[in-house]
Design an enzyme around this catalytic site. Structure first.
Site, mmCIF file in Angstrom:
data_model
loop_
_atom_site.group_PDB
_atom_site.id
_atom_site.type_symbol
_atom_site.label_atom_id
_atom_site.label_comp_id
_atom_site.label_asym_id
_atom_site.label_seq_id
_atom_site.Cartn_x
_atom_site.Cartn_y
_atom_site.Cartn_z
ATOM 1 N N GLN A 202 -33.384 9.557 -36.731
ATOM 2 C CA GLN A 202 -34.893 9.162 -36.879
ATOM 3 C C GLN A 202 -35.692 10.419 -37.228
ATOM 4 O OE1 GLN A 202 -35.436 5.487 -36.837
ATOM 5 N NE2 GLN A 202 -33.349 6.110 -37.123
ATOM 6 N N GLY A 243 -42.278 -0.560 -33.644
ATOM 7 C CA GLY A 243 -40.850 -0.365 -34.182
ATOM 8 C C GLY A 243 -41.092 0.817 -35.348
ATOM 9 N N HIS A 244 -40.026 1.531 -35.735
ATOM 10 C CA HIS A 244 -40.021 2.466 -36.798
ATOM 11 C C HIS A 244 -40.611 2.211 -37.791
ATOM 12 C CE1 HIS A 244 -35.524 1.981 -37.542
ATOM 13 N NE2 HIS A 244 -36.185 0.644 -37.836
ATOM 14 N N ASN A 245 -41.399 3.159 -38.489
ATOM 15 C CA ASN A 245 -41.919 2.921 -39.718
ATOM 16 C C ASN A 245 -43.004 1.893 -39.930
ATOM 17 O OD1 ASN A 245 -38.839 3.940 -40.659
ATOM 18 N ND2 ASN A 245 -40.407 4.989 -41.569
#
Length: 315
Positions: A202, A243-245
């Site tokens: 990531q 969460g990511h993004n």
């Protein structure tokens, strides 16, 4: 207005502070806030819900913040404003007795030589500031917090004890982050090869806008390749997972125990109530409210209030 560190104010001074008008004696001296039922003569209370109007005739508060439609029902001096709840928040800030998270720089704090530290920064015991971190003026960081390499934190930000900020995170001005929160841990990115999970590095980060608030034990994951973005004046409650993004728009509110999967785009002025689950890659437009324990499985493209599930009922 009198200096902001003063602990007593006349009702007239408080009215000037919030842009309101006094109904009754403006010389009443106020030194704290309280409830309609429990307040004493030195305290100011507020009324927003009409169902509590009957309590006005019996309150012992020194003054009450309310809308002009209720001023004649108030037995004590009133501070009349268009938005009593907002005025109460601004006045409560004047009387806030929460202790500072740190004062000065503790001997046990560890600061990398390459870190850049602004003026009037406070670091509690066992704080770790890694290489190339930048702390703006008046940043306060509580005990046992770790700020990893390359992170930038804007002026006036407060980070409570036992927070972990991973590498290269960017935090704006006047942000508050509460204890046990983790910012910038790896997003949940994996590929499956014949039943074996392979980690996807990531390599993005997290960027948090000015004047945002993040509650205790919340996790905001870093982006997989691009960044996770939290806008300006976003308020995030305790025990929230982002969460990511994900992108959270300005002035939005995320309540406790909500889980937002990766790559969601949430607009501005969105309110997401407690326990909501949002599937990955969902878009929610501006000015949406999602009620508690709703499961969002498709895009929301029109402003409004959205719900799913059934409330508790008797058998």
């Amino acid at each position: 207005m009198t200096a902001m560190n003063k602990r007593t104010y006349s009702l007239e001074e408080l009215a000037n502070h919030v842009g309101g008008a006094v109904h009754g004696d403006g010389s009443v001296v106020i030194s704290a806030v309280g409830t309609l039922e429990g307040a004493a003569i030195h305290q100011i209370s507020f009324l927003t819900n009409p169902k509590y109007k009957p309590k006005l005739k019996d309150t012992k508060a020194g003054a009450v913040i309310l809308h002009e439609s209720l001023q004649d029902a108030c037995a004590v001096p009133a501070l009349v404003v268009a938005n009593p709840h907002a005025a109460f928040a601004r006045i409560a800030q004047l009387f806030d007795t929460t202790p500072a998270v740190a004062t000065g720089v503790a001997d046990s704090a560890v600061i990398a030589p390459s870190a850049r530290i602004g003026c009037d920064v406070s670091l509690g015991h066992n704080v770790i500031i890694e290489d190339n971190v930048v702390l703006g003026d008046r940043v306060s960081i509580g005990a046992n917090t770790v700020i990893r390499r390359g992170t930038h934190i804007g002026e006036g930000t407060t980070i409570h004890p036992n927070v972990t900020i991973y590498h290269d995170v960017v935090i704006g001005k006047r942000v508050t982050i509460h204890s046990q929160t983790v910012i910038g841990a790896a997003g949940f990115g994996f590929a499956n090869d014949k039943g074996v999970w392979l980690t996807i590095p990531q390599t993005g980060t997290v960027r948090i806008g000015d004047d945002s608030q993040i509650g205790a034990s919340t996790s905001i994951d870093r982006g997989a390749m691009e960044d996770t973005l939290i806008g300006t004046n976003v308020i995030i409650d305790n025990q929230v997972q982002i969460g990511h993004n994900c992108i959270i728009g300005d002035h939005s509110c995320i309540c406790g125990a909500t889980g937002i999967a990766g790559s969601c785009h949430i607009g501005k002025h969105v309110i997401i109530a407690g326990g909501v689950g949002i599937n990955g890659h969902i878009s929610i437009c501006d000015n949406v409210q999602v009620t508690g324990y709703t499961m969002v499985v498709q895009d929301i493209t029109s402003p409004g209030v959205y719900s799913s599930g059934q409330p508790a009922q008797t058998n």
